[in-house]
Design an enzyme around this catalytic site. Structure first.
Site, PDB file in Angstrom:
ATOM      1  N   HIS A  81      31.087  50.207  44.770  1.00  0.00           N
ATOM      2  CA  HIS A  81      30.570  48.990  45.277  1.00  0.00           C
ATOM      3  C   HIS A  81      29.574  48.314  44.884  1.00  0.00           C
ATOM      4  CE1 HIS A  81      33.041  51.251  48.171  1.00  0.00           C
ATOM      5  NE2 HIS A  81      33.644  50.029  48.349  1.00  0.00           N
ATOM      6  N   MET A 209      34.678  43.919  50.706  1.00  0.00           N
ATOM      7  CA  MET A 209      33.551  43.959  49.794  1.00  0.00           C
ATOM      8  C   MET A 209      33.716  44.627  48.489  1.00  0.00           C
ATOM      9  SD  MET A 209      30.863  44.956  52.705  1.00  0.00           S
ATOM     10  CE  MET A 209      30.963  44.105  54.566  1.00  0.00           C
ATOM     11  N   SER A 210      35.002  44.536  48.219  1.00  0.00           N
ATOM     12  CA  SER A 210      35.355  45.109  46.920  1.00  0.00           C
ATOM     13  C   SER A 210      36.523  44.694  45.993  1.00  0.00           C
ATOM     14  CB  SER A 210      35.810  46.649  47.137  1.00  0.00           C
ATOM     15  OG  SER A 210      37.003  46.603  47.877  1.00  0.00           O
TER      16      SER A 210
END
Ligand code: HPA
Length: 279
Positions: A81, A209-210
């Site tokens: 990430h 978030m990825s």
């Protein structure tokens, strides 16, 4: 570094040329995949020369290979990430290693917060398109011309044929598959309610978030891409409670049955298209 890592994996996996599909496992997806995978080998990321090592809770950091419902594939259990602090070129590295190995398509999975009203915890969402609000692009810097062009097209970032196939499987199996736009933020803080209202007005259905960096790198390198999100929570301000990684992890775990049913069909279906193309 990329050549070295690819050669290292190839040496340990005699069937590497058969594996045209990479499955990237997000929160909640790893357990389901492990249940289905007939494992033929594995390496921890730390063993692969030049491979980054992931640091988040619940992300094991292991490359697995084997067959899933007969389909040969690689599985990345644990991903990298941006919020962990990696530089963009580090985020680009793993996908290019698999490209080098001969992988032609990638199925990306993740956990995400639901923005659209009809989405509830435990629902699965097929990614139709994305909005990149991470504030970075892993393709920044000198173009890796051996993989793809300086200005790669993203009109069809999320493969249309693969989406049609996955949508059909979602209907047939009553896995609760919906479809929507995934908006990526850098994290690691969750969003504010005002941000979520803004994202809704931008056309986002889910937030996470990825996944978007991997899609960009894979498309740059000419790989086919599909994505599935497990909606683990109502996005900030929509559910009336605070968000936590524990909630994300526990909802993702309770969605395992649906995830298993979807992967069981999705992996052989997508894999077949790659082998047809190769033939
Ligand atoms: N926001 C961002 N990332 C997430 C969320 C969320 O609400 N849920 C799971 N991953």
């Amino acid at each position: 570094m990329i050549e070295k890592a690819a050669a290292f994996i190839a040496q340990r996996d005699p069937a590497h040329a058969e594996r045209k599909l990479l499955l990237v496992l997000g929160s909640g997806w790893g357990e389901a995949a492990k249940e289905l995978l007939e494992e033929e080998g594995s390496l921890s990321y730390g063993e692969i020369p030049g491979f980054p090592v992931s640091t988040v809770n619940g992300h094991a950091g292991r490359l697995l290979w084997g067959r899933l419902e007969g389909a040969p594939l690689y599985c990345m259990q644990g991903r990298f990430h941006y919020y962990e602090g990696y530089e963009p070129e580090v985020l680009a590295m793993p996908l290019r290693v698999f490209r080098k190995l001969g992988t032609a398509g990638v199925l990306l999975t993740n956990a995400a917060g639901g923005i659209r009203e009809d989405m509830g915890p435990g629902d699965l969402m097929l990614i139709r398109d994305h909005i990149n609000l991470m504030g970075m692009n892993p393709l920044r810097g000198e173009n890796a011309a051996a993989y793809g062009p300086r200005f790669p097209d993203m009109t069809a970032a999320w493969d249309r044929d693969w989406r049609n196939r996955l949508r059909q499987l979602g209907e047939d199996r009553r896995v609760g598959l919906t479809e929507g736009v995934y908006l990526a933020v850098s994290g690691p803080s969750f969003e504010t309610p005002a941000e979520i209202r803004a994202f809704a007005s931008l056309g986002a259905d889910a937030v996470g978030m990825s996944t978007v960096p991997e899609c960009l790198v894979a498309r740059h390198a000419g790989m086919r891409v599909a994505g599935l999100s497990c909606i683990t929570n109502a996005a900030a301000g929509l559910g009336g409670c605070e968000l936590s990684h524990e909630e994300v992890a526990s909802t993702a775990a309770s969605a395992k049955g649906r995830i298993v049913r979807l992967l069981q069909r999705a992996v052989p279906e997508l894999s077949r298209t790659l082998h047809d193309h190769a033939a």
